[in-house]
Design an enzyme around this catalytic site. Sequence first.
Site, mmCIF file in Angstrom:
data_model
loop_
_atom_site.group_PDB
_atom_site.id
_atom_site.type_symbol
_atom_site.label_atom_id
_atom_site.label_comp_id
_atom_site.label_asym_id
_atom_site.label_seq_id
_atom_site.Cartn_x
_atom_site.Cartn_y
_atom_site.Cartn_z
ATOM 1 N N ALA A 296 0.862 -1.182 0.000
ATOM 2 C CA ALA A 296 0.000 0.000 0.000
ATOM 3 C C ALA A 296 0.896 1.228 0.000
ATOM 4 C CB ALA A 296 -0.887 -0.011 1.238
ATOM 5 N N GLY B 67 0.726 -5.061 0.887
ATOM 6 C CA GLY B 67 -0.469 -5.114 0.052
ATOM 7 C C GLY B 67 -0.199 -5.734 -1.309
ATOM 8 N N GLU C 180 -0.504 -9.320 -0.712
ATOM 9 C CA GLU C 180 -1.932 -9.588 -0.459
ATOM 10 C C GLU C 180 -2.738 -9.546 -1.768
ATOM 11 O OE1 GLU C 180 -1.850 -6.494 2.553
ATOM 12 O OE2 GLU C 180 -2.605 -7.914 4.026
ATOM 13 N N GLU D 269 4.860 -5.242 7.078
ATOM 14 C CA GLU D 269 4.134 -4.148 7.747
ATOM 15 C C GLU D 269 4.608 -3.924 9.174
ATOM 16 O OE1 GLU D 269 2.775 -6.527 5.912
ATOM 17 O OE2 GLU D 269 1.096 -5.776 4.724
HETATM 18 C C1 LIG Z 1 -1.918 -3.114 2.586
HETATM 19 C C2 LIG Z 1 -1.525 -2.492 3.849
HETATM 20 C C3 LIG Z 1 -2.612 -2.270 4.790
HETATM 21 C C4 LIG Z 1 -0.275 -2.122 4.196
HETATM 22 C C5 LIG Z 1 0.945 -2.136 3.397
HETATM 23 O O1 LIG Z 1 1.070 -2.659 2.332
HETATM 24 S S1 LIG Z 1 2.197 -1.276 4.150
HETATM 25 C C6 LIG Z 1 3.516 -1.290 2.933
HETATM 26 C C7 LIG Z 1 4.296 -2.555 2.992
HETATM 27 N N1 LIG Z 1 5.467 -2.430 2.099
HETATM 28 C C8 LIG Z 1 6.631 -2.023 2.534
HETATM 29 O O2 LIG Z 1 6.839 -1.727 3.691
HETATM 30 C C9 LIG Z 1 7.724 -1.928 1.483
HETATM 31 C C10 LIG Z 1 8.210 -0.485 1.363
HETATM 32 N N2 LIG Z 1 9.285 -0.377 0.387
HETATM 33 C C11 LIG Z 1 10.525 -0.785 0.639
HETATM 34 O O3 LIG Z 1 10.857 -1.320 1.661
HETATM 35 C C12 LIG Z 1 11.543 -0.541 -0.433
HETATM 36 O O4 LIG Z 1 11.046 0.434 -1.320
HETATM 37 C C13 LIG Z 1 11.885 -1.814 -1.264
HETATM 38 C C14 LIG Z 1 12.665 -2.797 -0.368
HETATM 39 C C15 LIG Z 1 10.646 -2.479 -1.818
HETATM 40 C C16 LIG Z 1 12.790 -1.409 -2.468
HETATM 41 O O5 LIG Z 1 13.906 -0.674 -2.016
HETATM 42 P P1 LIG Z 1 14.777 0.149 -3.052
HETATM 43 O O6 LIG Z 1 15.897 0.728 -2.284
HETATM 44 O O7 LIG Z 1 15.105 -0.696 -4.230
HETATM 45 O O8 LIG Z 1 13.804 1.294 -3.593
HETATM 46 P P2 LIG Z 1 13.313 2.600 -2.827
HETATM 47 O O9 LIG Z 1 14.259 3.715 -3.119
HETATM 48 O O10 LIG Z 1 13.038 2.313 -1.409
HETATM 49 O O11 LIG Z 1 11.906 2.873 -3.544
HETATM 50 C C17 LIG Z 1 11.802 3.539 -4.813
HETATM 51 C C18 LIG Z 1 10.666 4.546 -4.704
HETATM 52 O O12 LIG Z 1 9.457 3.840 -4.435
HETATM 53 C C19 LIG Z 1 8.851 4.371 -3.256
HETATM 54 N N3 LIG Z 1 8.115 3.313 -2.560
HETATM 55 C C20 LIG Z 1 8.485 2.024 -2.388
HETATM 56 N N4 LIG Z 1 7.560 1.370 -1.700
HETATM 57 C C21 LIG Z 1 6.584 2.242 -1.403
HETATM 58 C C22 LIG Z 1 5.353 2.142 -0.713
HETATM 59 N N5 LIG Z 1 4.895 0.989 -0.197
HETATM 60 N N6 LIG Z 1 4.607 3.259 -0.600
HETATM 61 C C23 LIG Z 1 4.989 4.423 -1.145
HETATM 62 N N7 LIG Z 1 6.155 4.581 -1.850
HETATM 63 C C24 LIG Z 1 6.930 3.486 -1.959
HETATM 64 C C25 LIG Z 1 10.000 4.891 -2.439
HETATM 65 O O13 LIG Z 1 9.565 5.821 -1.501
HETATM 66 C C26 LIG Z 1 10.863 5.497 -3.533
HETATM 67 O O14 LIG Z 1 10.324 6.744 -3.960
HETATM 68 P P3 LIG Z 1 11.018 8.137 -3.496
HETATM 69 O O15 LIG Z 1 12.452 8.023 -3.932
HETATM 70 O O16 LIG Z 1 10.239 9.185 -4.213
HETATM 71 O O17 LIG Z 1 10.858 8.203 -2.012
#
Ligand SMILES: CC(C)=CC(=O)SCCNC(=O)CCNC(=O)[C@H](O)C(C)(C)COP(=O)(O)OP(=O)(O)OC[C@H]1O[C@@H](n2cnc3c(N)ncnc32)[C@H](O)[C@@H]1OP(=O)(O)O
Length: 262
Positions: free
Chosen positions: A70, A113, A116, A136
Amino acid sequence: MAGTETTFETILVETRGRVGLITLNRPGQLNALNDQLIAELNQALDVFEADEGIGAIVVTGSEKAFAAGADIKEMQAKTYMEAYKGDFIASWDRISRARKPVIAAVAGFALGGGCELAMSCDLILAADTAKFGQPEIKLGIMPGAGGTQRLIRAVGKSKAMELCLTGRLMDAEEAERAGLVARIVPAAELLDDALKTAETIASMSLTAAMMTKDCVNRAHETTLAEGIRYERRTFHAMFATHDQKEGMAAFTEKRRPRFRNA
Ligand SMILES: CC(C)=CC(=O)SCCNC(=O)CCNC(=O)[C@H](O)C(C)(C)COP(=O)(O)OP(=O)(O)OC[C@H]1O[C@@H](n2cnc3c(N)ncnc32)[C@H](O)[C@@H]1OP(=O)(O)O
């Protein structure tokens, strides 16, 4: 999409033969699932479900991410009342209610998500680059789109508990061994393989495919005895269909069946 004018911002939607293909398309955010993406995904599913020419649906992402969860930035400031009154996450359920078979073709990250969403599809085909997880807990929350319920049914309690409590990611091989994914394919072949699998499903009787998936899904929600009863009733009902008569006639006449999905 045949007969529609819809332009989508966060997904790409096309038809390939009898298959509806939905590609998640927020590359800068690793396909993080925001409200708009989920609304567009649901709209595309509605259109494919209504389209008689479509027999199966494939949902995929990019090489790097199926979906990284998400959208954390969109969720971050929500209050309890906003989450509760707005019934946050309720609309994510649409894909699990699809009546036509849906395949998730997963390369790269399928986290939170994203995992999921993949689990809400009928089967998962994974590229050898795929990584699954419910991280999460690292954000101070828990899975909220079915993760605690669907993961345990796919991989068993111990592994589901470990993944949800530690946030550890699982690679494609571990996910296949655990039963989360149907098959692993080389990343370069993922989409072709998923489309071929979907086309095979779409070449069958859609009525039979819909009834079959309904019965398999029922197993998640009921006892064995109830499930067997449900299967038998559905099986009996198939003898009222054109496609049962046609499928069996084609076999005895040594020709290909011409299913009418009726
Ligand atoms: C469904 C419900 C209720 C809850 C959820 O799903 S909570 C979210 C669960 N997911 C996570 O916690 C994963 C979050 N992301 C990461 O840990 C990392 O992005 C990664 C391990 C998947 C990849 O790391 P990497 O270093 O290769 O890339 P990043 O620089 O971290 O990401 C690139 C770009 O994408 C944005 N990003 C990634 N995931 C999310 C996200 N879930 N929501 C919003 N944005 C996301 C990340 O911020 C970055 O953008 P910016 O450079 O503009 O910040």
